[in-house]
Design a protein around this motif. Structure first.
Motif, PDB file in Angstrom:
ATOM      1  N   UNK A 138       0.848  -1.165   0.000  1.00 31.12           N
ATOM      2  CA  UNK A 138       0.000   0.000   0.000  1.00 31.12           C
ATOM      3  C   UNK A 138       0.898   1.233   0.000  1.00 31.12           C
ATOM      4  N   UNK A 139       0.500   2.230  -0.751  1.00 33.86           N
ATOM      5  CA  UNK A 139       1.218   3.493  -0.816  1.00 33.86           C
ATOM      6  C   UNK A 139       0.239   4.624  -0.517  1.00 33.86           C
ATOM      7  N   UNK A 140       0.633   5.507   0.388  1.00 39.29           N
ATOM      8  CA  UNK A 140      -0.174   6.681   0.726  1.00 39.29           C
ATOM      9  C   UNK A 140       0.681   7.916   0.464  1.00 39.29           C
ATOM     10  N   UNK A 141       0.128   8.866  -0.292  1.00 40.57           N
ATOM     11  CA  UNK A 141       0.856  10.103  -0.579  1.00 40.57           C
ATOM     12  C   UNK A 141      -0.024  11.315  -0.300  1.00 40.57           C
ATOM     13  N   UNK A 142       0.610  12.359   0.216  1.00 48.29           N
ATOM     14  CA  UNK A 142      -0.010  13.670   0.407  1.00 48.29           C
ATOM     15  C   UNK A 142       0.786  14.649  -0.430  1.00 48.29           C
ATOM     16  N   UNK A 143       0.163  15.269  -1.386  1.00 53.51           N
ATOM     17  CA  UNK A 143       0.825  16.265  -2.237  1.00 53.51           C
ATOM     18  C   UNK A 143       2.151  15.740  -2.778  1.00 53.51           C
ATOM     19  N   UNK A 144       2.130  14.532  -3.312  1.00 47.63           N
ATOM     20  CA  UNK A 144       3.304  13.875  -3.907  1.00 47.63           C
ATOM     21  C   UNK A 144       4.407  13.534  -2.913  1.00 47.63           C
ATOM     22  N   UNK A 145       4.124  13.551  -1.602  1.00 47.25           N
ATOM     23  CA  UNK A 145       5.089  13.132  -0.585  1.00 47.25           C
ATOM     24  C   UNK A 145       4.610  11.811   0.000  1.00 47.25           C
TER      25      UNK A 145
ATOM     26  N   UNK B  32       3.153  17.771   9.096  1.00 46.86           N
ATOM     27  CA  UNK B  32       2.529  18.909   9.754  1.00 46.86           C
ATOM     28  C   UNK B  32       1.051  18.971   9.369  1.00 46.86           C
ATOM     29  N   UNK B  33       0.187  19.467  10.262  1.00 44.80           N
ATOM     30  CA  UNK B  33      -1.235  19.571   9.919  1.00 44.80           C
ATOM     31  C   UNK B  33      -1.487  20.319   8.609  1.00 44.80           C
ATOM     32  N   UNK B  34      -0.680  21.321   8.320  1.00 44.99           N
ATOM     33  CA  UNK B  34      -0.862  22.074   7.071  1.00 44.99           C
ATOM     34  C   UNK B  34      -0.562  21.223   5.839  1.00 44.99           C
ATOM     35  N   UNK B  35       0.184  20.141   6.004  1.00 41.27           N
ATOM     36  CA  UNK B  35       0.531  19.264   4.880  1.00 41.27           C
ATOM     37  C   UNK B  35      -0.552  18.247   4.563  1.00 41.27           C
ATOM     38  N   UNK B  36      -1.482  18.043   5.486  1.00 41.27           N
ATOM     39  CA  UNK B  36      -2.477  16.992   5.293  1.00 41.27           C
ATOM     40  C   UNK B  36      -3.905  17.546   5.217  1.00 41.27           C
TER      41      UNK B  36
END
Length: 61
Positions: free
Chosen positions: A1-8, A17-21
């Motif tokens: 499984x792969x999970x990414x937030x804004x390509x990270x 950081x909360x601002x990243x998610x």
């Protein structure tokens, strides 16, 4: 499984950081076929706050 937030990519033990998610994550499950079913469970250990986390294990339907 792969999970990414804004390509990270998300890795075990890596904090964001909360601002990243603030946007929804992209979740990819590898290795399944049309006969496979998966369940994704997410837990937030300090909801609504660290001093009273009574909603940390809440089922959203």
């Amino acid at each position: 499984m792969t999970v990414t937030y804004s390509n990270k990519k998300l890795y075990n033990g890596h904090e964001f950081l909360p601002s990243s998610v603030t946007i929804k994550p992209k979740v990819e499950v590898h290795g399944g076929d049309l006969r496979s079913f998966f369940t994704l469970v997410m837990t937030d250990p300090d909801v609504p706050g660290p001093s009273d986390p009574y909603l940390r294990e809440h089922l959203h339907c």
